[in-house]
Motif scaffolding. Sequence first.
Motif, short mmCIF file in Angstrom:
data_model
loop_
_atom_site.label_atom_id
_atom_site.label_comp_id
_atom_site.label_asym_id
_atom_site.label_seq_id
_atom_site.Cartn_x
_atom_site.Cartn_y
_atom_site.Cartn_z
N SER A 23 -44.11 36.16 -26.26
CA SER A 23 -44.63 35.24 -25.64
C SER A 23 -45.00 35.48 -24.06
CB SER A 23 -43.75 33.97 -25.84
OG SER A 23 -43.84 33.24 -27.01
N VAL A 38 -50.70 30.69 -25.53
CA VAL A 38 -49.25 31.46 -25.62
C VAL A 38 -48.61 31.26 -26.99
CG1 VAL A 38 -47.16 31.74 -24.64
CG2 VAL A 38 -48.88 31.31 -23.15
N LEU A 62 -48.53 35.29 -22.42
CA LEU A 62 -48.77 34.70 -21.30
C LEU A 62 -49.53 35.60 -20.12
CD1 LEU A 62 -49.00 31.86 -19.93
CD2 LEU A 62 -46.49 32.06 -19.17
#
Length: 457
Positions: A140, A257, A144
């Motif tokens: 993640s 994300v 991002l």
Amino acid sequence: KLDINELTKSILLDANTDILLMKGMFGRSSLVLTQNPDDFETVFRHEGTWPYRKGFELVHYYRTVHRKEYFGEVVGLLGSQHQDWGDMRSAVNPIIMHPKNVKLYLGSLDRINQQFIQRIKTIRNTETLEMPVDFKNEISAWALESVGMVALNCQLGLIDKTNAKGQRYFELLQEFLDFAVALEVNPSLWRKFKTPKLRAAMKSLDEGLEITDHFIKLGMQRIKQNSEGEKSVLEKLLAINPKYALVMALDMLAAGVDTTTSSFTAILLALSKHPEQQAKLRAEIRSILPQKDTPFTEASMRNLPYLRACIKESLRLYPLTLANLRTTRQELVLSGYTVPAETDVIMMHVNLWADAQHFSQPEQFIPERWLREQPATADGCPVATKSTHPFAYLPFGFGPRSCIGRRIAEMELEIGVARLLRNFQVEFNHPMDKPFIAYQLATPRIPLQFKLTDIKD
């Protein structure tokens, strides 16, 4: 034609049920669910210039009620409808969707992936070569960092843990996604009363807005200092409307994300269980990346048909969403039933993608089904087939309201998977029954303890 209210089939869709009516409860409106791709086409072909899709209620509430004085008329693509949505989508489409603008970030995203490879080597267990149980958070952070490069034209320092504000934003985003499940998916009274959880969600969004505004201002300073070269996505959005730049950044960071994390996880799980396909894909990647540090180019990115086939097949095998949602703009006939205007229609594709009538050997991971020239069996038949119905497989939606971040997401996945497979052999030696849980999006529910063994050359 029958009126939709005459439909009294089971609430659960099955192989013999194309359409059903789910009566509304607890103040919610009734829903029509269909898994007939002909119905999908009917809905999409009649959605008009400004398709109406419910969802992202928290975002809409935040921008139109809680912080209306800040956002004004610029609510963003996630929470707006009608002409407000159409005006903004028309303004940002040429910037976000244009292949030339997306490919501006090819080098930057590749550098982020090189960082990710080094991070993997740092956190990997030196004896088992497995990733830690919280590897989902690392994926993640990579996702991002990648979308942040496009939205904000800078790195957030999430992979190497060098930027406190970026790290805090990552934490806030995870908080918000938890709030979205608690308030939008689970039963809640927040639509009637300001519950404690709603107030906490608004506070979290306030802090996230402050940090995003901080990065936007830094981006504006960089633009003033370096005005040469091709303009970034951020600079082009700022030229249209500074508020558009900030709101699009918020939307891209919020929507880019979990989607990329789950998609990337699905690809790795599929390849880890199918070493022959993984070896075939690695051979293709080697052809454009003869050395592990060979840079990507626009030309080399065009020569990855099997990689794209693997991505499509993994998204079919592990769907990111169960359905597409639209609110009808006019009376329609779906599967022989008259459905009035202003009806919420859920177009369920999850069963279609596992149906042998649409995809032969649906339980198998066979990327070859997506190739233009696929190998044949001994009797001359294709190894596997995909649906011939143009509306049966739409992982990014369809029409004016299809995913605006599709090109960005595809490039992130292509670079990310290619870099990882060029460096590592991927295995998964743990139970993998039902690896995802369905909230608003499919989310990994098992520890992602991939075994990543270095490729020697």
